[in-house]
Design an enzyme around this catalytic site. Structure first.
Site, mmCIF file in Angstrom:
data_model
loop_
_atom_site.group_PDB
_atom_site.id
_atom_site.type_symbol
_atom_site.label_atom_id
_atom_site.label_comp_id
_atom_site.label_asym_id
_atom_site.label_seq_id
_atom_site.Cartn_x
_atom_site.Cartn_y
_atom_site.Cartn_z
ATOM 1 N N CYS A 139 43.716 65.828 47.638
ATOM 2 C CA CYS A 139 44.535 65.479 48.790
ATOM 3 C C CYS A 139 45.723 64.641 48.348
ATOM 4 C CB CYS A 139 43.707 64.682 49.795
ATOM 5 S SG CYS A 139 42.154 65.482 50.284
ATOM 6 N N LEU B 160 43.437 68.504 51.610
ATOM 7 C CA LEU B 160 43.108 69.812 51.053
ATOM 8 C C LEU B 160 41.590 69.933 51.187
ATOM 9 C CD1 LEU B 160 44.097 72.364 49.522
ATOM 10 C CD2 LEU B 160 43.568 71.166 47.403
#
Length: 657
Positions: free
Chosen positions: A2, A51
């Site tokens: 992320c 993500l």
């Protein structure tokens, strides 16, 4: 994997918290396109771009503990989270998600900063204690995931990438740090925690940082590569190989933990072949592999890649890299690296991650780190040979061993024994803590001939003075081989390979790389292998080869080391010359930036246009100056805080207060 960003108020509360966080995290949307999350109170603001890899539905961040007094945003993976989760539940903790992130919060409740010792992973995170009004930042042991920070107007700002910090506040200076430029044009990377941008720092690998409401900062190293701290093993080579294999199997197995498919990079070398073979033989994971091939045969490893594909029967996908594709992608690559680079090697990996993403994969395993940890680089071989010659300086035969170095280079410095002795400085004192790296640094620092007079004057010998101040105590008691390994791991691996070639190139296309060779248990084990067995005579990665002898084709085991490289100057000249060269390397822009000598740069350009194949120094100087000038244009000269499109502000947003 992320992107994280945020701030911590120290002296006062500036305006614009909501929009500020949105700007910061929007700049990181390539790292986490699956949703955005926010937390904010009077003291701190946290933002997260997700993500989704583990707990796809429930793992939205920020995540809190049971009474919502601790809040975390996290970039990375904790690979031993199932085991930790079971232990924490048995001790009475309640979990609201199935994510690995929540494990950290509950561990921190119990152990505070010592929770880091329990984590097997690759991570950077920010944990805010709302009750104490205290912020805790941490980065993984080897520096796989980045974390940057700065102070401005009574606030600490942090982010996974520097651009997030620049998006936070226009008052944050966007100027180059000349000393770090000198370090990059010497060591290929910054020497310490400073970055190429003035006042922007990285949290070093294996470090934590705490800041309280009074602004008191505690910064601490919680782990370091333990060369010299662990006694060498007395096990036989066969026993060491068995131990390494078992560690590698487990390191690979736990890095396949995900709620999405996991693939693997396959270069054709020993390291990536090892990882793909372990996946094939010891897990039930579907094996899809990805690789780069080159039109230029000097750099291409397609034959070896195909040998492994045939051996393991993988579902294989490759992307063809040309001179033109490297030149075309280079400016975008530099926007992601956020630092000057001296070679084009990150570009094919940027293109490769785009291939992975087009195949709808988010996660890949790679072989990165094996050379540094297990003794694979020619720079280690070089140091051994130089020391062998120095032990008997009158020997006529020993200098001929230098011809064994860098056989794959067209312009090898070992083309003659006499020239090689001068190039490698075989008379250098062996007690120099930087002995193994001096020849490389001498070659690289030749690029500084293009520095402007002002930049050259501000750099001087500062890179070496600084490096010595940082690492002298750590290196002084180590043997030559371990010293060279340690420096390579902390400088080139941590500040270049894992950053510019690893995290940034994967995350540019929302692809997470995982590195079994950098499992801290394996790194600690490698430090117990006696130096003469890590590289036995001149046989690199000796123990790894023994560990994999029955799991890889003989040709891969016996293949001579060929480091990953990509064409440099060749990618920018001839019919392929990109139009942007005339802009970034114009005399006007060079004079405005004041970093390089405009006339000298123009002479190099003319030289390259006549003959694209140049030597080491010219290749590094050209790529270094071009990447620096692209950074200058994109981050210093023409940077702007763009407004977030209104229609994007409400997409997959998770906001907590």
């Amino acid at each position: 994997m992320c992107g994280i960003a945020g701030y911590f108020n120290i002296k006062h509360v500036p305006e614009g918290g909501n929009l500020l966080l949105e700007r910061m995290i929007w700049s990181l949307r390539h790292r986490g396109p699956d949703g955005f999350g926010f937390f904010q109170d009077k003291r701190a603001g946290l933002a997260h771009a997700r993500l989704s890899v583990i707990d796809l539905e429930g793992g939205r961040q920020p995540i809190a503990n049971e009474d919502k007094t601790l809040w975390i945003i996290f970039n990375g993976e904790i690979f031993n989270y199932p085991e930790l989760r079971r232990q924490l539940i048995s001790r009475g903790h309640s979990f609201r998600t199935e994510s690995d992130t929540e494990v950290i919060v509950h561990l921190y409740e119990e152990k505070g900063e010592d929770c880091l010792q329990e984590l097997n992973g690759q991570f950077a995170f920010a944990l805010y204690d709302q009750r104490k009004e205290e912020l805790f930042l941490a980065r993984d042991r080897m520096g796989i995931r980045p974390l940057f920070y700065t102070f401005c107007n009574g606030r600490l700002y942090f982010g996974s990438e520097i651009k997030a910090i620049f998006f936070a506040d226009t008052a944050i200076p966007r100027a180059f740090n000349p000393e770090v430029l000198g370090e990059i044009f010497t060591f290929w990377s910054p020497a310490g925690e400073e970055t190429v941008f003035q006042d922007i720092r990285q949290l070093n690998p294996g470090y934590l940082l705490k800041i309280d409401q009074q602004g008191k900062i505690t910064k601490k190293c919680y782990w370091q590569i333990p060369f010299g701290e662990i006694s060498p093993s007395r096990a036989s080579e066969a026993e060491l190989a068995d131990q390494l294999r078992e560690l590698l199997i487990d390191a690979t197995r736990i890095r396949l933990r995900a709620d999405v498919p996991v693939g693997a990079y396959l270069s054709g070398g020993l390291d990536s072949s090892t990882i793909t073979s372990l996946i094939k033989h010891f897990t039930d994971n579907e094996l899809k592999t990805f690789s780069v091939t080159f039109k230029d045969k000097v750099y291409d490893e397609q034959e070896q890649q195909q040998e492994m594909v045939d051996f393991l029967h993988t579902d294989h996908h490759a992307i063809r890299c040309t001179y033109a594709s490297i030149g075309e992608a280079f400016p975008d690559v530099i926007r992601h690296t956020e630092t000057p680079i001296l070679r084009t090697a990150p570009v094919p990996l940027y293109l490769l991650s785009s291939l992975v993403r087009r195949n709808e994969y988010k996660v890949v395993l790679t072989g990165e780190g094996a050379d540094e940890v297990l003794g694979g680089y020619d720079i280690f071989k070089e140091a051994k040979v130089r020391a062998f010659i120095a032990a008997r300086p009158g020997s006529i035969c020993r200098p001929y061993l230098l011809k064994r170095l860098y056989p794959y280079l067209a312009l090898s410095p070992s083309r003659s024994a006499e020239y090689a002795q001068k190039f490698f400085n075989t008379d250098a004192p062996l007690n120099d803590i930087f002995y193994g790296h001096r020849p490389r640094w001498k070659t690289t620092s030749g690029t500084q001939l293009f520095f402007s007079d002002d930049l050259a004057a501000s750099v001087g010998q500062k890179p070496f003075v600084k490096l010595k101040s940082i690492w002298h105590d750590q290196l002084k008691g180590l043997d030559l081989f371990s010293r060279t390994q340690f420096l390579e791991s902390r400088l080139l691996l941590g500040n270049y390979l894992l950053c510019s070639q690893g995290d940034r190139m994967g995350m540019a296309h929302s692809v997470e790389g995982r590195y079994p060779f950098l499992d801290h248990r394996l790194v600690e084990f490698a430090c117990t292998i006696p130096p003469h067995l890590r590289m036995k005579a001149l046989n690199e990665k000796n123990i790894l080869k023994k560990a994999m002898v029955d799991l890889l084709p003989d040709g891969i085991i016996r293949r001579k080391k060929q480091p990953y490289m990509a064409p440099d100057i060749l990618s920018f000249f001839g019919e392929r010359e990109p139009e942007y060269l005339a802009h970034y390397l114009s005399e006007k822009m060079l004079a405005e930036a004041g970093l390089f000598k405009p006339k000298a740069v123009q002479r190099l350009l003319m030289k390259c246009r006549k003959k694209a194949r140049q030597g080491f120094r010219e290749n590094m100087a050209f790529v270094g100056m071009l990447s620096t000038m692209i950074l200058y244009d994109k981050f210093v000269n023409n940077f702007s805080i763009d407004l977030i499109p209104l229609n994007e502000r409400t997409v997959n947003v998770h906001r907590v207060q």
